[in-house]
Design a protein around this motif. Structure first.
Motif, PDB file in Angstrom:
ATOM      1  N   GLY A  33       0.826  -1.199   0.000  1.00 14.71           N
ATOM      2  CA  GLY A  33       0.000   0.000   0.000  1.00 14.71           C
ATOM      3  C   GLY A  33       0.856   1.242   0.000  1.00 14.71           C
ATOM      4  N   SER A  34       0.214   2.354   0.311  1.00 15.81           N
ATOM      5  CA  SER A  34       0.892   3.642   0.355  1.00 15.81           C
ATOM      6  C   SER A  34       1.003   4.110   1.796  1.00 15.81           C
ATOM      7  CB  SER A  34       0.123   4.668  -0.472  1.00 15.81           C
ATOM      8  OG  SER A  34       0.090   4.306  -1.832  1.00 15.81           O
ATOM      9  N   VAL A  35       2.150   4.654   2.140  1.00 17.31           N
ATOM     10  CA  VAL A  35       2.401   5.106   3.503  1.00 17.31           C
ATOM     11  C   VAL A  35       3.362   6.282   3.449  1.00 17.31           C
ATOM     12  CG1 VAL A  35       4.331   3.511   3.848  1.00 17.31           C
ATOM     13  CG2 VAL A  35       2.999   4.298   5.823  1.00 17.31           C
ATOM     14  N   GLN A  36       3.299   7.122   4.451  1.00 17.69           N
ATOM     15  CA  GLN A  36       4.231   8.235   4.542  1.00 17.69           C
ATOM     16  C   GLN A  36       5.557   7.768   5.135  1.00 17.69           C
ATOM     17  OE1 GLN A  36       2.230  11.483   6.618  1.00 17.69           O
ATOM     18  NE2 GLN A  36       1.776  12.410   4.632  1.00 17.69           N
ATOM     19  N   ALA A  37       6.602   8.505   4.833  1.00 13.56           N
ATOM     20  CA  ALA A  37       7.915   8.196   5.378  1.00 13.56           C
ATOM     21  C   ALA A  37       7.850   8.117   6.894  1.00 13.56           C
ATOM     22  CB  ALA A  37       8.923   9.247   4.941  1.00 13.56           C
ATOM     23  N   GLY A  38       8.523   7.128   7.444  1.00 15.45           N
ATOM     24  CA  GLY A  38       8.494   6.892   8.874  1.00 15.45           C
ATOM     25  C   GLY A  38       7.425   5.912   9.313  1.00 15.45           C
ATOM     26  N   GLY A  39       6.526   5.581   8.398  1.00 16.79           N
ATOM     27  CA  GLY A  39       5.440   4.666   8.716  1.00 16.79           C
ATOM     28  C   GLY A  39       5.845   3.214   8.624  1.00 16.79           C
ATOM     29  N   SER A  40       4.851   2.342   8.807  1.00 10.22           N
ATOM     30  CA  SER A  40       5.094   0.900   8.825  1.00 10.22           C
ATOM     31  C   SER A  40       4.080   0.185   7.949  1.00 10.22           C
ATOM     32  CB  SER A  40       4.973   0.354  10.260  1.00 10.22           C
ATOM     33  OG  SER A  40       5.934   0.927  11.104  1.00 10.22           O
ATOM     34  N   LEU A  41       4.504  -0.949   7.430  1.00  4.66           N
ATOM     35  CA  LEU A  41       3.629  -1.867   6.713  1.00  4.66           C
ATOM     36  C   LEU A  41       4.065  -3.286   7.048  1.00  4.66           C
ATOM     37  CD1 LEU A  41       3.316  -0.363   3.101  1.00  4.66           C
ATOM     38  CD2 LEU A  41       1.478  -0.572   4.772  1.00  4.66           C
ATOM     39  N   ARG A  42       3.115  -4.213   6.957  1.00  2.65           N
ATOM     40  CA  ARG A  42       3.434  -5.619   7.145  1.00  2.65           C
ATOM     41  C   ARG A  42       2.974  -6.390   5.921  1.00  2.65           C
ATOM     42  NH1 ARG A  42       0.773 -10.239  10.970  1.00  2.65           N
ATOM     43  NH2 ARG A  42       2.679 -11.354  11.556  1.00  2.65           N
ATOM     44  N   LEU A  43       3.904  -7.001   5.237  1.00  2.00           N
ATOM     45  CA  LEU A  43       3.587  -7.830   4.086  1.00  2.00           C
ATOM     46  C   LEU A  43       3.421  -9.280   4.524  1.00  2.00           C
ATOM     47  CD1 LEU A  43       6.112  -6.455   1.434  1.00  2.00           C
ATOM     48  CD2 LEU A  43       3.845  -5.588   2.052  1.00  2.00           C
ATOM     49  N   SER A  44       2.523  -9.962   3.859  1.00  2.70           N
ATOM     50  CA  SER A  44       2.322 -11.393   4.093  1.00  2.70           C
ATOM     51  C   SER A  44       2.435 -12.128   2.772  1.00  2.70           C
ATOM     52  CB  SER A  44       0.941 -11.657   4.691  1.00  2.70           C
ATOM     53  OG  SER A  44       0.780 -11.015   5.924  1.00  2.70           O
ATOM     54  N   CYS A  45       2.856 -13.376   2.849  1.00  2.00           N
ATOM     55  CA  CYS A  45       2.943 -14.222   1.663  1.00  2.00           C
ATOM     56  C   CYS A  45       2.436 -15.606   2.038  1.00  2.00           C
ATOM     57  CB  CYS A  45       4.377 -14.288   1.163  1.00  2.00           C
ATOM     58  SG  CYS A  45       4.657 -15.501  -0.150  1.00  2.00           S
ATOM     59  N   ALA A  46       1.302 -15.977   1.465  1.00  3.31           N
ATOM     60  CA  ALA A  46       0.710 -17.284   1.721  1.00  3.31           C
ATOM     61  C   ALA A  46       1.166 -18.254   0.633  1.00  3.31           C
ATOM     62  CB  ALA A  46      -0.805 -17.176   1.735  1.00  3.31           C
ATOM     63  N   ALA A  47       1.705 -19.377   1.064  1.00  9.23           N
ATOM     64  CA  ALA A  47       2.258 -20.355   0.125  1.00  9.23           C
ATOM     65  C   ALA A  47       1.389 -21.606   0.064  1.00  9.23           C
ATOM     66  CB  ALA A  47       3.673 -20.723   0.542  1.00  9.23           C
ATOM     67  N   SER A  48       1.330 -22.200  -1.115  1.00 13.62           N
ATOM     68  CA  SER A  48       0.637 -23.478  -1.291  1.00 13.62           C
ATOM     69  C   SER A  48       1.339 -24.264  -2.391  1.00 13.62           C
ATOM     70  CB  SER A  48      -0.838 -23.261  -1.658  1.00 13.62           C
ATOM     71  OG  SER A  48      -0.959 -22.530  -2.857  1.00 13.62           O
ATOM     72  N   GLY A  49       1.091 -25.569  -2.407  1.00 11.73           N
ATOM     73  CA  GLY A  49       1.686 -26.408  -3.443  1.00 11.73           C
ATOM     74  C   GLY A  49       3.107 -26.847  -3.164  1.00 11.73           C
ATOM     75  N   LEU A  50       3.582 -26.609  -1.955  1.00 13.39           N
ATOM     76  CA  LEU A  50       4.925 -27.045  -1.575  1.00 13.39           C
ATOM     77  C   LEU A  50       4.932 -27.368  -0.092  1.00 13.39           C
ATOM     78  CD1 LEU A  50       7.368 -23.984  -1.360  1.00 13.39           C
ATOM     79  CD2 LEU A  50       4.923 -23.870  -1.004  1.00 13.39           C
ATOM     80  N   THR A  51       5.931 -28.142   0.336  1.00 13.08           N
ATOM     81  CA  THR A  51       6.108 -28.427   1.758  1.00 13.08           C
ATOM     82  C   THR A  51       6.800 -27.226   2.363  1.00 13.08           C
ATOM     83  OG1 THR A  51       6.289 -30.778   1.224  1.00 13.08           O
ATOM     84  CG2 THR A  51       6.974 -30.075   3.438  1.00 13.08           C
ATOM     85  N   PHE A  52       5.987 -26.285   2.808  1.00 12.08           N
ATOM     86  CA  PHE A  52       6.469 -24.953   3.182  1.00 12.08           C
ATOM     87  C   PHE A  52       7.618 -25.014   4.174  1.00 12.08           C
ATOM     88  CE2 PHE A  52       6.108 -20.461   3.559  1.00 12.08           C
ATOM     89  CZ  PHE A  52       6.269 -20.135   4.896  1.00 12.08           C
ATOM     90  N   SER A  53       7.495 -25.857   5.184  1.00 15.29           N
ATOM     91  CA  SER A  53       8.490 -25.888   6.258  1.00 15.29           C
ATOM     92  C   SER A  53       9.835 -26.450   5.804  1.00 15.29           C
ATOM     93  CB  SER A  53       7.959 -26.697   7.439  1.00 15.29           C
ATOM     94  OG  SER A  53       7.649 -28.017   7.038  1.00 15.29           O
ATOM     95  N   SER A  54       9.914 -26.919   4.575  1.00 12.90           N
ATOM     96  CA  SER A  54      11.166 -27.462   4.059  1.00 12.90           C
ATOM     97  C   SER A  54      11.986 -26.454   3.268  1.00 12.90           C
ATOM     98  CB  SER A  54      10.880 -28.670   3.142  1.00 12.90           C
ATOM     99  OG  SER A  54      10.284 -29.725   3.860  1.00 12.90           O
ATOM    100  N   TYR A  55      11.441 -25.252   3.089  1.00 11.87           N
ATOM    101  CA  TYR A  55      12.090 -24.286   2.208  1.00 11.87           C
ATOM    102  C   TYR A  55      12.453 -22.987   2.923  1.00 11.87           C
ATOM    103  CZ  TYR A  55      10.616 -27.194  -1.686  1.00 11.87           C
ATOM    104  OH  TYR A  55      10.443 -28.230  -2.553  1.00 11.87           O
TER     105      TYR A  55
END
Length: 122
Positions: free
Chosen positions: A10-32
């Motif tokens: 998204g859009s944020v002003q300098a000094g601000g915060s963002l949290r990105l997430s990435c949802a994975a599927s189709g792989l054994t996630f804990s192995s990578y």
């Protein structure tokens, strides 16, 4: 097939915060090992952060060290990037990557998400 879906940009002003997430599927996630990269307009895609498969080891580019934190929840097949003290130069499309490795001074990912835009205004 492997799918990585980023969210949280998204859009944020300098000094601000963002949290990105990435949802994975189709792989054994804990192995990578997982990671985040970013690409600013007119520039190459750059490494931002990576995390080992159990989450015990993290790696950061010098430009984000101390401001960004990568983490993962293997129960949810999700990797996160908490971004604090954002600067205009952090503006880029942020990509999630799976099966991240380090070779000859370069981080690379095997599987990629579609990217999420982060815009930081001054």
């Amino acid at each position: 097939q492997v799918q990585l879906v980023e969210s949280g940009g998204g859009s944020v002003q300098a000094g601000g915060s963002l949290r990105l997430s990435c949802a994975a599927s189709g792989l054994t996630f804990s192995s990578y090992a997982m990671g985040w990269f970013r690409q600013a307009p007119g520039k190459e895609r750059d490494f931002v952060a990576a995390i080992s498969w159990l989450g015990g080891t993290t790696y950061y580019s010098d430009s984000v060290k101390g401001r960004f934190t990568i983490s993962r929840d293997n129960a949810k097949n999700t990797v996160y990037l908490q971004m604090n003290s954002l600067k205009p130069e952090d503006t880029a499309v942020y990509y999630c990557a799976a099966d991240v490795s380090y070779y000859s001074g370069t981080y690379k990912g095997e599987y990629w998400g579609q990217g999420t835009q982060v815009t930081v205004s001054s």
